[in-house]
Design an enzyme around this catalytic site. Structure first.
Site, PDB file in Angstrom:
ATOM      1  CE1 TYR A   1      47.275  34.627  39.272  1.00 64.32           C
ATOM      2  CE2 TYR A   1      48.851  36.227  38.432  1.00 64.32           C
ATOM      3  CZ  TYR A   1      47.791  35.904  39.274  1.00 64.32           C
ATOM      4  OH  TYR A   1      47.283  36.844  40.120  1.00 64.32           O
TER       5      TYR A   1
ATOM      6  CE  LYS B   1      40.979  29.589  35.236  1.00 60.13           C
ATOM      7  NZ  LYS B   1      40.761  28.293  34.599  1.00 60.13           N
TER       8      LYS B   1
ATOM      9  CB  THR C   1      40.884  34.126  40.536  1.00 60.48           C
ATOM     10  OG1 THR C   1      42.073  34.575  39.871  1.00 60.48           O
ATOM     11  CG2 THR C   1      41.228  32.984  41.481  1.00 60.48           C
TER      12      THR C   1
ATOM     13  CG  ASP D   1      56.827  12.004  21.350  1.00 62.77           C
ATOM     14  OD1 ASP D   1      57.144  13.060  21.920  1.00 62.77           O
ATOM     15  OD2 ASP D   1      57.258  10.891  21.697  1.00 62.77           O
TER      16      ASP D   1
ATOM     17  CD  GLU E   1      57.627  30.879  38.378  1.00 62.56           C
ATOM     18  OE1 GLU E   1      58.004  29.861  38.965  1.00 62.56           O
ATOM     19  OE2 GLU E   1      57.599  30.986  37.146  1.00 62.56           O
TER      20      GLU E   1
ATOM     21  CG  HIS F   1      50.602  43.130  43.933  1.00 62.46           C
ATOM     22  ND1 HIS F   1      49.668  42.548  43.114  1.00 62.46           N
ATOM     23  CD2 HIS F   1      51.406  42.103  44.294  1.00 62.46           C
ATOM     24  CE1 HIS F   1      49.888  41.255  42.999  1.00 62.46           C
ATOM     25  NE2 HIS F   1      50.948  40.968  43.717  1.00 62.46           N
ATOM     26  CG  HIS F   2      55.135  41.214  44.384  1.00 65.69           C
ATOM     27  ND1 HIS F   2      55.009  40.147  45.229  1.00 65.69           N
ATOM     28  CD2 HIS F   2      54.429  40.898  43.268  1.00 65.69           C
ATOM     29  CE1 HIS F   2      54.272  39.209  44.661  1.00 65.69           C
ATOM     30  NE2 HIS F   2      53.904  39.634  43.471  1.00 65.69           N
TER      31      HIS F   2
ATOM     32  CG  HIS G   1      52.011  38.742  40.173  1.00 63.63           C
ATOM     33  ND1 HIS G   1      51.917  38.735  41.548  1.00 63.63           N
ATOM     34  CD2 HIS G   1      50.768  38.454  39.734  1.00 63.63           C
ATOM     35  CE1 HIS G   1      50.685  38.478  41.919  1.00 63.63           C
ATOM     36  NE2 HIS G   1      49.957  38.304  40.829  1.00 63.63           N
TER      37      HIS G   1
ATOM     38  CG  HIS H   1      62.112  25.940  51.681  1.00 59.35           C
ATOM     39  ND1 HIS H   1      61.575  24.669  51.614  1.00 59.35           N
ATOM     40  CD2 HIS H   1      61.055  26.787  51.864  1.00 59.35           C
ATOM     41  CE1 HIS H   1      60.253  24.741  51.747  1.00 59.35           C
ATOM     42  NE2 HIS H   1      59.920  26.008  51.901  1.00 59.35           N
TER      43      HIS H   1
ATOM     44  CB  SER I   1      65.035  23.324  31.459  1.00 60.64           C
ATOM     45  OG  SER I   1      64.009  22.361  31.582  1.00 60.64           O
ATOM     46  CB  SER I   2      61.204  26.787  31.949  1.00 56.04           C
ATOM     47  OG  SER I   2      61.378  26.119  33.176  1.00 56.04           O
TER      48      SER I   2
ATOM     49  CD1 TRP J   1      61.532  33.293  47.483  1.00 57.76           C
ATOM     50  CD2 TRP J   1      61.316  33.145  45.267  1.00 57.76           C
ATOM     51  NE1 TRP J   1      60.297  33.782  47.156  1.00 57.76           N
ATOM     52  CE2 TRP J   1      60.127  33.700  45.810  1.00 57.76           C
ATOM     53  CE3 TRP J   1      61.403  32.960  43.895  1.00 57.76           C
ATOM     54  CZ2 TRP J   1      59.053  34.075  45.013  1.00 57.76           C
ATOM     55  CZ3 TRP J   1      60.325  33.337  43.100  1.00 57.76           C
ATOM     56  CH2 TRP J   1      59.164  33.881  43.654  1.00 57.76           C
TER      57      TRP J   1
ATOM     58  NE  ARG K   1      58.908  37.046  53.375  1.00 54.10           N
ATOM     59  CZ  ARG K   1      58.526  37.118  52.092  1.00 54.10           C
ATOM     60  NH1 ARG K   1      57.829  38.157  51.653  1.00 54.10           N
ATOM     61  NH2 ARG K   1      58.830  36.159  51.247  1.00 54.10           N
TER      62      ARG K   1
ATOM     63  CB  SER L   1      39.193  22.267  34.856  1.00 59.75           C
ATOM     64  OG  SER L   1      39.304  23.514  35.505  1.00 59.75           O
TER      65      SER L   1
END
Length: 639
Positions: free
Chosen positions: A258, A332, A329, A108, A256, A303-304, A254, A79, A170-171, A143, A451, A269
């Site tokens: 953003y 915005k 943040t 293109d 990731e 911080h993780h 992290h 998941h 790919s990315s 994950w 968790r 926006s």
């Protein structure tokens, strides 16, 4: 106007089909590739949603055993992998593909075949990951894949390491493509400070991908080497360091966050000024805040890891940087609110999802700031409070914004409107189901629910059990809401109300073209003179500064008499699809430690690349450029 006719056909030349399944399999058209990304994401989203349903069914009551612990671990791991790597990231890529050339005035992307290659690698990477269910078991170590548990032979995490590296190719290829496209293919006059905010956020996102993906690739190769080939990178008993894996993962992980949220910020926006009928408040501040988020995002990863042995000085430094990243943040959020303030608001479905994005993302951001407080972080680490936080950021944030973008640009793709009535039913049930699912998790986490556990412990008490039951009922509401959206989507594609070319009274360049978008995008590449170019072609200001409509036909393209003699469009190709098939033997070889399969896969990829290189030109591709008369916009739109 269309692309050149083809001189050769078959695998010795270029494919000729312009319709049917063959045209989709060989396309290099950025619009078709964006559509394929979107519908592939819908399939993976259904799979990820089904997995979340199984998770919540298991945890709806205490001490349930609907799933074995092993199956539960596989389901919740897949998941997370699905939603992060196969849904949110590629859904952003669907928008990048379809919109970036249109919004910058190009025909293109810079590398059309590389664009097709990126899609096929994503699709086959997802199939590869899900094939693990049929080959002994899916990944089961969450994950994040923390070592050394993920390097155990029974952990099934070799599929995780190989599969995510395939999807990462790919990315990475797409990121390079989009960066080059934005930097080099903007229409004449489109300076950086005239680019739409969505293009800015796309640029920042793809730079984040460019710098972050190699880090996770290194970690995953080391993980695969430990799990399959007996290396000892993360095994503490033989001198390895499991904390090293955490550093490598979160150095990617992290940014990731953003990577997933910035595209949604760009979409919101664009929608808010249209819905409020006024320009975006503080354009420059929004742009630079987005860039600052991308830059600072590389400095907050630990911080993780406050509960690991990183020391008090590191904890203090990362606590401060985590608080500091809330500043851009917040900029915005205030700019979005001020955009709506005093505007003539139209509560269309895209506008509702944009407002929902701001509200839910703000809640997720506030709970995230609490994790910058080290004692609070230590108390709530690995509880459902963390689960609630990141779902409010990624579901309440990214998905709300991206779904708003689907409703907003659906007329651009199809020439039809999605039902507003069903859209609003979708929004309100989505908002209700989301908060019912993830809101109670804050409370159950604060009350101590851990968790990543297959069984809800009965000793946590009846209050926690009620919170879990509410969360499980929320998934039912979300499922109904998703079915409403799917019905609306299919019904609108088949029989939606014609939208016209400008259904929202939009502001940006993509709406200058007819809807649905013609094959060549623009018959003449536009010249840009304003930030909201399309708006300024429709409206002028009177002496009081009030917008007044320009008479029809009075604001044509700045060089309306120019008639292009030749429009070159990218030629279709077999080779992106053919080459990408080599990732299957290569990936399975990494999983099973079979060097023959690895060799076959590498050989296939090299041969595919060689076929790509020697692929013949289509007729007309070698025209002498001197024979083509110069015309305005040729730099940006010829190729």
């Amino acid at each position: 106007m269309s692309s050149s006719t083809v001189e050769k056909s078959g695998f010795s030349g270029r494919p000729k089909g312009e319709s049917g399944i063959g045209a989709w399999l060989t396309t290099t058209d950025h619009k078709k590739i964006g559509i394929m990304y979107f519908f592939t994401v819908l399939v993976f989203f259904a799979l990820g949603g089904a997995e979340s349903g199984l998770i919540r069914a298991q945890l709806a009551q205490a001490e349930q055993n609907l799933l074995t612990e092993e199956i539960y671990n596989q389901v919740f791991t897949m998941h997370g992998i699905t939603m992060v790597f196969l849904v949110v990231m590629p859904l952003s890529a669907a928008f990048f593909n379809y919109l970036i050339p249109l919004m910058i005035g190009a025909r293109d992307v810079a590398f059309p075949r590389l664009n097709a290659f990126s899609y096929w690698v994503y699709l086959f990477g997802g199939i590869f990951l899900y094939s693990s269910f049929l080959l002994g078991g899916a990944p089961n170590g969450s994950w994040v894949g923390y070592a050394p548990l993920s390097t155990d032979a029974v952990s099934n995490m070799a599929f995780y390491a190989a599969g995510l590296n395939i999807v990462g190719v790919s990315s990475l290829a797409a990121a390079i493509n989009f960066i080059v496209t934005i930097l080099n293919m903007r229409a004449p006059g489109m300076t950086f400070m005239r680019m739409p905010v969505f293009i800015w956020m796309s640029l920042v996102t793809n730079f984040l991908l460019l710098f972050a993906l190699p880090i996770i690739a290194v970690a995953l190769f080391m993980l695969n080497a430990d799990a399959v080939f007996g290396a000892q990178f993360f095994e503490p008993g033989t001198g390895g360091d499991p904390v090293l894996y955490q550093h490598l993962f979160w150095l990617f992980g992290h940014p990731e966050v953003y990577i997933m949220i910035l595209p949604a910020m760009g979409i919101v926006s664009e929608i808010l000024p249209v819905g409020a009928r006024k320009p975006l408040f503080g354009y420059a501040a929004v742009v630079f805040a987005g860039a600052a988020i991308g830059f600072i995002g590389f400095g907050v990863w630990a911080h993780h890891m406050f509960t690991s042995a990183i020391g008090p000085v590191a904890r203090s430094a990362f606590a401060l940087s985590t608080m500091f990243i809330a500043v851009p943040t917040g900029i915005k959020i205030f700019n979005w609110v001020f955009t709506m303030w005093g505007g003539k608001l139209r509560f269309t479905t895209p506008m509702l999802f944009s407002i929902g994005f701001i509200s839910m993302f703000t809640i997720g951001g506030l709970s995230g700031v609490t994790h910058a407080i080290v004692p609070h972080n230590a108390q709530q680490h690995d509880t459902y409070y963390v689960v609630a936080h990141f779902h409010y950021v990624l579901f309440g944030g990214a998905l709300f914004g991206l779904i708003g973008g689907v409703y907003y640009w659906f007329p651009k793709v199809t020439g039809k409107l999605m039902s507003e009535k069903l859209g609003k039913v979708h929004f309100w049930t989505w908002l209700l189901g989301f908060n019912l699912t993830f809101g109670p998790m804050h409370m159950s986490g604060l009350l101590g629910q851990p968790r990543r556990t297959a069984v809800l412990p009965g000793e946590l008490g009846g209050t926690v059990e009620i919170y879990n039951l509410l969360s499980s009922l929320g998934v039912v509401v979300l499922t109904v809401s998703a079915l409403v959206f799917l019905f609306n989507l299919i019904a609108s594609i088949k029989g939606g109300v014609p939208s016209g070319n400008d259904p929202w009274d939009a502001r940006t360049l993509e709406w200058l073209t007819p809807s649905p978008t013609p094959y060549e995008n623009f018959p003449i590449i536009p010249t840009v003179t304003h930030r909201d170019e399309f708006w300024h072609r429709k409206y002028a200001e009177d002496d009081a500064g009030k917008a007044i409509p320009v008479p029809a036909g009075a604001a044509e393209d700045h060089d309306a008499d120019a008639e292009p003699e030749h429009i070159h469009m990218p030629d279709p190709s077999y080779w992106p699809l053919v080459q990408t098939l080599g990732f299957f033997p290569f990936g399975y070889g990494l999983v099973y430690g079979n060097f023959w399969l690895i060799g076959i896969g590498l050989a296939w990829l090299v041969i595919g690349l060689y076929g790509w290189i020697i692929e013949p030109l289509a007729e007309g591709d070698d025209d002498d450029p001197v024979d083509e008369p110069a015309r305005p916009g040729a730099r940006a739109g010829a190729h």
